[in-house]
Structures are given as C-alpha cells and as structure tokens.
Design an enzyme around this catalytic site. Structure first.
Site, PDB file in Angstrom:
ATOM      1  N   HIS A  88      66.130  11.406 -12.311  1.00  0.00           N
ATOM      2  CA  HIS A  88      66.775  11.464 -10.997  1.00  0.00           C
ATOM      3  C   HIS A  88      67.160  12.908 -10.705  1.00  0.00           C
ATOM      4  O   HIS A  88      67.771  13.581 -11.526  1.00  0.00           O
ATOM      5  CB  HIS A  88      68.034  10.602 -10.938  1.00  0.00           C
ATOM      6  N   ASP A 167      76.680  -0.162  -3.146  1.00  0.00           N
ATOM      7  CA  ASP A 167      76.462   1.275  -3.002  1.00  0.00           C
ATOM      8  C   ASP A 167      75.893   1.610  -1.636  1.00  0.00           C
ATOM      9  O   ASP A 167      76.292   2.593  -1.015  1.00  0.00           O
ATOM     10  CB  ASP A 167      75.522   1.809  -4.088  1.00  0.00           C
ATOM     11  N   ARG A 174      80.771   6.870   3.166  1.00  0.00           N
ATOM     12  CA  ARG A 174      81.153   8.205   2.675  1.00  0.00           C
ATOM     13  C   ARG A 174      80.587   9.289   3.579  1.00  0.00           C
ATOM     14  O   ARG A 174      81.231  10.316   3.834  1.00  0.00           O
ATOM     15  CB  ARG A 174      80.643   8.407   1.242  1.00  0.00           C
ATOM     16  N   SER A 189      77.501   6.174  -7.546  1.00  0.00           N
ATOM     17  CA  SER A 189      76.434   5.837  -6.596  1.00  0.00           C
ATOM     18  C   SER A 189      75.070   6.005  -7.254  1.00  0.00           C
ATOM     19  O   SER A 189      74.227   5.091  -7.225  1.00  0.00           O
ATOM     20  CB  SER A 189      76.538   6.736  -5.363  1.00  0.00           C
ATOM     21  N   LYS A 193      72.659   2.543  -9.391  1.00  0.00           N
ATOM     22  CA  LYS A 193      71.269   2.183  -9.061  1.00  0.00           C
ATOM     23  C   LYS A 193      70.354   2.404 -10.268  1.00  0.00           C
ATOM     24  O   LYS A 193      69.462   1.594 -10.531  1.00  0.00           O
ATOM     25  CB  LYS A 193      70.790   3.005  -7.858  1.00  0.00           C
TER      26      LYS A 193
END
Length: 432
Positions: A88, A167, A174, A189, A193
């Site tokens: 990620h 989320d 947010r 967040s 996931k």
C-alpha cells in the site's frame, strides 16, 4: 436515541474531548452505531475532531481498526496454493509502482491481491491508470479475484463494497470536516481495509515530501510506525519504507502516460528511480512472504515480469498490446535561461496534471486517459535556454493556462555550476 443503545454518543465524544481513552465497548459501539446510522454525521465529525486533537493510544487504535473491520466482510486467501503479499502506498505524483510491482512479485509464486483506488486531487489513482488500457475492468467478484490469484498470481482491482463499510462512510466525513490529518484515523482507515482483505504480509510505502500526503518526515514516521503496529497486532507481517516524494517518480504524471512508462520498466528499461523503488518494495514483499532468495531485479530484466503483466491485464478483459490513448493537444514548457535544474516540485507537477484532466476534484468526476505531464529533465540536469523542460498533455487546450500557473516556481533552473544533492529515494525502514 433508542433506549436499547448501550451508550450515548455525546458521552463518548465528551470522554475523548476531555482527553480520556475510550473503552473497547465504547469504540465497538460507536463505530457500529455510526455504520447503522444511529450516530449522526455531526456527532462522528465531533468525535473525529476530538481524536485529531487528543490522539489515541496503541490499544485504542487497534480496537478502532478491529471495529472497522467488523463492520463488513473479510476475504480469506487460505485456500490459495501460494502465500499472499500486498503493498500500500500513501500516494504521490507519478507513483505508478503498483503496475510493475504486482506482476514482478507474482513471478516468484507469491499471490499479490492489490485492491486499489481511484485518484482524488493531485495524487493519481491506480485504477484510473489501468482503465486507460482498452477493455480493462476494475470490478471483479470475489470468485474472479480468487481464480485470477491462483491462475495468474496477481490482481489489481477495486475493493468490494463489503470491505470495511464503516471506513467508506468515515473517510467521506473526514474529507469535509478538516480531520483528514488525524494519524489514528488515517492508520485505521488504511489498515482496516488491508487486514480485512486477508493478505498474509504487507509492505507500506509511506511517502514524504511536497507531493505526499505527509510533508513532514517525523509525522510520516509516526504514521508508518502506527500502521506497522496495527498490522503486527492483527497477525499480518508488516513493514514500511519511508520514501521521498519531493520530486515526481519517473518522468510522467497522468494515466496512460504512466502505464506507458510502467511497461517500459517491465521491458527492462524505464526511469532509474521507478526501477529502484519497484525492486526495493518487491524485495520487502518477497522476504515477508518467505522468498528471501528471490532476485526481482533479474525478473524485470529478463521479461518474466512482463509475461505476468500481460496475463494479468488480459485476465481482466484488457488488451496488453493495444495502443494507449494519446491526448489531442500538447504544449511545451521551455527553459528561460541556461543553467542546472535545481528542483522539480512534485506537488506543482501533480496539480498541473490534475488541472490538465488527469485527476478529479470530486469522486464522481471523469478523468482524461491521455492527460498529464511528461518531464524531460530531472534535478541535476544541465539545460540551455529554449530547451523543453516538460510537455503538457490534454484533450481540452483551455486547461493549459491554469496548468502553467500551477507549475510557476515548481521547476527551478539555477545558475550553471550549482551542485544539486543526489536524491535519496528510500529514507528509512520501519518494522515492529
């Protein structure tokens, strides 16, 4: 509020406002109740601001993340014949690393379930890039994802709506309440996931610099450490690299432009920084997946990664040999004086690409496949007056003016003889 609810939202907000740690039961309830619509948006935005201002400890963040995961389904890759590893990135300009990385790691019999997103603002989205390939589709069922992981070894697709729905709701909130920067909420967040996705190991690429979400190295390190701890606590082998995003990655920012550059990397060429970071992240993923002796640099050079790329694109309906879209209009930006390129600001290039049509201001906006910025120089290069520094690409030429405005001061040419420090791409490694 119904008397059957075990807590009152106001009590939870006040507890965090006054600097107290939230109990496990409070966290479980407030995340679930917000997902169900019992806690209102204005109440959750108030709690998010209290978290931003007062923080959360490691146990609170872990519980908050677990509650987000519990709001939806979890994928299970245990039936696959090979280990799983994922990457990620926190996002940047010209960050096309996922495209060559997923097939490269899959060469070594490691499954790469890369659930990716779309771009928003100045950072590009992996799915937007791949959708510039004719026929390619991002939406796969869980069964299709599993089959592709078993048969091809790599998949890049959009996450199903069932993963961490809490989320998705909180992320949108947010964005409009000034609480995006809260590290506990960013970390939970991302990690809710990734943990729900079911990968066995995870490598995080946390960007630092003008084109990154985190401009400051100390805060980027705090975010990386928090995410590594969350992954480790959840039983996912997790490491993070802090990487430089003061200058764009590679020589392109824009969807089809970045796919073209990624294919160059898979063909054994491409910009040195893209190759360096792809190989560095691949090594981390392979070690985490139990393949410490794998040589990803060799698999890029000899075409094995390209073979997997072609199979991966074709499996999702794309034509890996198709001609990629090209913008209808181009315009060059040239050097005004002789000298040395002192800096190329990633944020300025990202905003220019966005304004040319490569990105979106709102989630529902369309993007232009061929739009973006192509760089012809890197920091340290010597240039002559009139030499092209970059080329702007768009289908709508009325966008050129605002793109040029974004670049004003973003590419600095210093007097000849100026010494430009060499870029350090990987700044640090963070592990549990």
């Amino acid at each position: 509020m119904s008397t059957t609810e075990p807590f009152d939202a106001v009590d939870v907000i006040v507890a965090k406002r006054d600097g107290h740690r939230l109990t496990d039961a409070q966290i479980d309830w407030v995340v679930d109740a917000y997902t169900r619509g019992v806690v209102a948006d204005e109440q959750m935005s108030s709690l998010a601001m209290a978290i931003l201002l007062n923080g959360m400890d490691r146990a609170e963040i872990a519980r908050w993340t677990a509650a987000m995961i519990a709001s939806g389904e979890r994928l299970d890759f245990s039936s696959l014949s090979r280990p799983t590893s994922d990457k990620h990135s926190t996002g940047g300009v010209g960050d096309k690393i996922t495209l060559p990385l997923a097939p490269l790691v899959a060469v070594f019999d490691v499954a790469v379930p890369q659930l990716s997103g779309r771009g928003l603002g100045h950072t590009g989205g992996t799915l937007d890039k791949l959708e510039s390939i004719p026929g390619w589709r991002a939406a796969l069922s869980n069964d299709e994802t599993m089959r592709q992981l078993e048969e091809v070894g790599a998949v890049i697709c959009q996450a199903g709506s069932g993963l961490a729905p809490a989320d998705r709701k909180l992320y949108a909130l947010r964005d409009v309440t000034g609480t995006v920067e809260a590290i506990p909420l960013i970390a939970s967040s991302i990690m809710s996931k990734k943990i729900a996705e079911g990968t066995g190991s995870l490598v995080l690429d946390v960007k630092v610099g003008s084109g990154a979400f985190m401009k400051d190295e100390a805060r980027a390190r705090e975010l990386a450490q928090t995410m590594v701890e969350l992954g480790t606590d959840a039983g996912v082998t997790t490491v993070a690299l802090l990487t430089d995003m003061s200058t764009p990655l590679g020589l392109t920012a824009g969807n089809a432009l970045e796919v073209r550059e990624s294919v160059e990397v898979l063909a054994g060429g491409g910009p040195a920084d893209v190759v360096e970071l792809t190989v560095a992240l691949a090594r981390e993923m392979l070690v985490a997946a139990g393949r410490p002796d794998a040589d990803p640099a060799a698999a890029l050079a000899d075409g094995r990664a390209m073979d997997v790329w072609k199979r991966m694109i074709a499996a999702q309906g794309g034509d890996p040999d198709a001609t990629l879209p090209v913008a209808r209009e181009t315009e060059q930006v040239v050097a005004e004086t002789d000298g040395v390129v002192a800096s190329v600001d990633a944020y300025a290039v990202g905003i220019a690409a966005w304004r040319l049509g490569a990105g979106r201001a709102r989630k529902e906006d369309p993007v232009q496949a061929g739009a973006g910025v192509e760089l012809h120089v890197r920091p340290g290069d010597t240039v002559r007056a009139g030499q092209p520094l970059l080329t702007l690409h768009t289908d709508t030429p009325e966008r050129f003016g605002r793109a040029r405005e974004a670049l004003d001061g973003g590419l600095v040419v210093a007097p000849a003889g100026t010494v430009v420090p060499e870029r350090r791409l990987v700044l640090d490694r963070v592990e549990a």
